[in-house]
Design a protein around this motif. Structure first.
Motif, PDB file in Angstrom:
ATOM      1  N   ASN A   1     -15.999  -5.514  -2.814  1.00 18.62           N
ATOM      2  CA  ASN A   1     -15.740  -4.316  -2.330  1.00 18.62           C
ATOM      3  C   ASN A   1     -16.130  -3.812  -1.153  1.00 18.62           C
ATOM      4  O   ASN A   1     -15.459  -2.891  -0.511  1.00 18.62           O
TER       5      ASN A   1
ATOM      6  N   ASP B   1       0.911  -1.194   0.194  1.00 12.41           N
ATOM      7  CA  ASP B   1      -0.006   0.105   0.088  1.00 12.41           C
ATOM      8  C   ASP B   1       0.764   1.321  -0.033  1.00 12.41           C
ATOM      9  O   ASP B   1       0.459   2.091  -0.545  1.00 12.41           O
TER      10      ASP B   1
ATOM     11  N   HIS C   1      -3.946  -5.438   5.137  1.00 13.78           N
ATOM     12  CA  HIS C   1      -3.355  -5.114   3.781  1.00 13.78           C
ATOM     13  C   HIS C   1      -3.747  -6.456   2.883  1.00 13.78           C
ATOM     14  O   HIS C   1      -4.351  -6.505   1.760  1.00 13.78           O
TER      15      HIS C   1
ATOM     16  N   ASN D   1      -7.598  -7.021   2.556  1.00 12.58           N
ATOM     17  CA  ASN D   1      -7.877  -6.027   1.379  1.00 12.58           C
ATOM     18  C   ASN D   1      -7.469  -6.463  -0.024  1.00 12.58           C
ATOM     19  O   ASN D   1      -8.178  -6.295  -0.974  1.00 12.58           O
ATOM     20  N   GLN D   2      -6.326  -6.857  -0.124  1.00 11.85           N
ATOM     21  CA  GLN D   2      -5.808  -7.250  -1.401  1.00 11.85           C
ATOM     22  C   GLN D   2      -6.570  -8.670  -1.805  1.00 11.85           C
ATOM     23  O   GLN D   2      -6.969  -8.611  -3.227  1.00 11.85           O
ATOM     24  N   TYR D   3      -6.852  -9.409  -0.956  1.00 13.31           N
ATOM     25  CA  TYR D   3      -7.592 -10.536  -1.364  1.00 13.31           C
ATOM     26  C   TYR D   3      -9.019 -10.145  -1.858  1.00 13.31           C
ATOM     27  O   TYR D   3      -9.410 -10.567  -3.037  1.00 13.31           O
ATOM     28  N   THR D   4      -9.810  -9.302  -1.355  1.00 14.31           N
ATOM     29  CA  THR D   4     -11.088  -8.735  -1.451  1.00 14.31           C
ATOM     30  C   THR D   4     -11.045  -8.017  -2.742  1.00 14.31           C
ATOM     31  O   THR D   4     -12.085  -8.209  -3.430  1.00 14.31           O
ATOM     32  N   ARG D   5     -10.144  -7.426  -3.059  1.00 14.68           N
ATOM     33  CA  ARG D   5      -9.940  -6.560  -4.394  1.00 14.68           C
ATOM     34  C   ARG D   5     -10.037  -7.759  -5.477  1.00 14.68           C
ATOM     35  O   ARG D   5     -10.242  -7.555  -6.676  1.00 14.68           O
ATOM     36  N   GLU D   6      -9.023  -8.429  -5.198  1.00  8.57           N
ATOM     37  CA  GLU D   6      -8.606  -9.664  -6.407  1.00  8.57           C
ATOM     38  C   GLU D   6     -10.116 -10.432  -6.612  1.00  8.57           C
ATOM     39  O   GLU D   6     -10.159 -10.861  -7.875  1.00  8.57           O
TER      40      GLU D   6
ATOM     41  N   GLU E   1     -13.724  -4.221   2.741  1.00  9.68           N
ATOM     42  CA  GLU E   1     -12.225  -3.514   2.840  1.00  9.68           C
ATOM     43  C   GLU E   1     -12.212  -2.812   4.293  1.00  9.68           C
ATOM     44  O   GLU E   1     -13.167  -2.059   4.818  1.00  9.68           O
TER      45      GLU E   1
ATOM     46  N   GLY F   1     -13.005  -9.165  -6.076  1.00  8.58           N
ATOM     47  CA  GLY F   1     -14.089  -8.109  -6.527  1.00  8.58           C
ATOM     48  C   GLY F   1     -15.022  -7.766  -5.643  1.00  8.58           C
ATOM     49  O   GLY F   1     -15.981  -7.498  -5.826  1.00  8.58           O
TER      50      GLY F   1
END
Length: 142
Positions: free
Chosen positions: A138, A46, A126, A129-134, A141, A136
């Motif tokens: 939202n 981040d 972090h 959050n990165q896992y949830t972004r990968e 986070e 999708g």
């Protein structure tokens, strides 16, 4: 003398740092339902100025395993074999330390432990959050 309410309001305590770290790793574990999806995903920082030994792991899966392992060490203790290994390596170092000022030494180690736990907490958040972004997702986070 510090009142009990003062302790609760002081966020820079070892107790609060441990609780924040354990909570972050628990949320990470509950969010990441399929940890094997983390394999071969590089860890993205981040903040590029922040240096973290945790993020130097090979991939997000290694990071995930390390954070879970540290949480288990905190909650359940360290095995006798690990303690023996750590004690042998520290024994030589501690012989050089003057034990005259034990309170100063304790404060030094508590401060170091607090800083490490804070960094690990940020790393767990972090990774979540990165896992949830990968995937999708939202709204999860932290």
């Amino acid at each position: 003398m510090m009142q009990i309410t003062d302790v609760k309001n002081n966020r820079r305590t070892l107790f609060n740092a441990v609780n924040r770290f354990i909570t972050s790793v628990t949320v990470m574990g509950e969010t990441i339902m399929v940890p094997s999806l983390l394999r071969d995903l590089p860890v993205k920082e981040d903040d590029p100025h922040r240096k973290s030994n945790v993020s130097r792991q090979r991939d997000m899966y290694d990071n995930y395993l390390l954070l879970k392992s540290i949480r288990n060490d905190i909650e359940w203790g360290i095995s006798n074999e690990q303690i023996k290994s750590d004690l042998e390596s520290r024994k030589a170092k501690e012989e050089d330390v003057d034990s005259g000022d034990l309170q100063r030494l304790l404060h030094h180690h508590l401060d170091g432990l607090y800083n490490v736990l804070s960094k690990l907490t940020l790393q767990a958040n972090h990774l979540t959050n990165q896992y949830t972004r990968e995937l999708g997702i939202n709204n999860l986070e932290r």
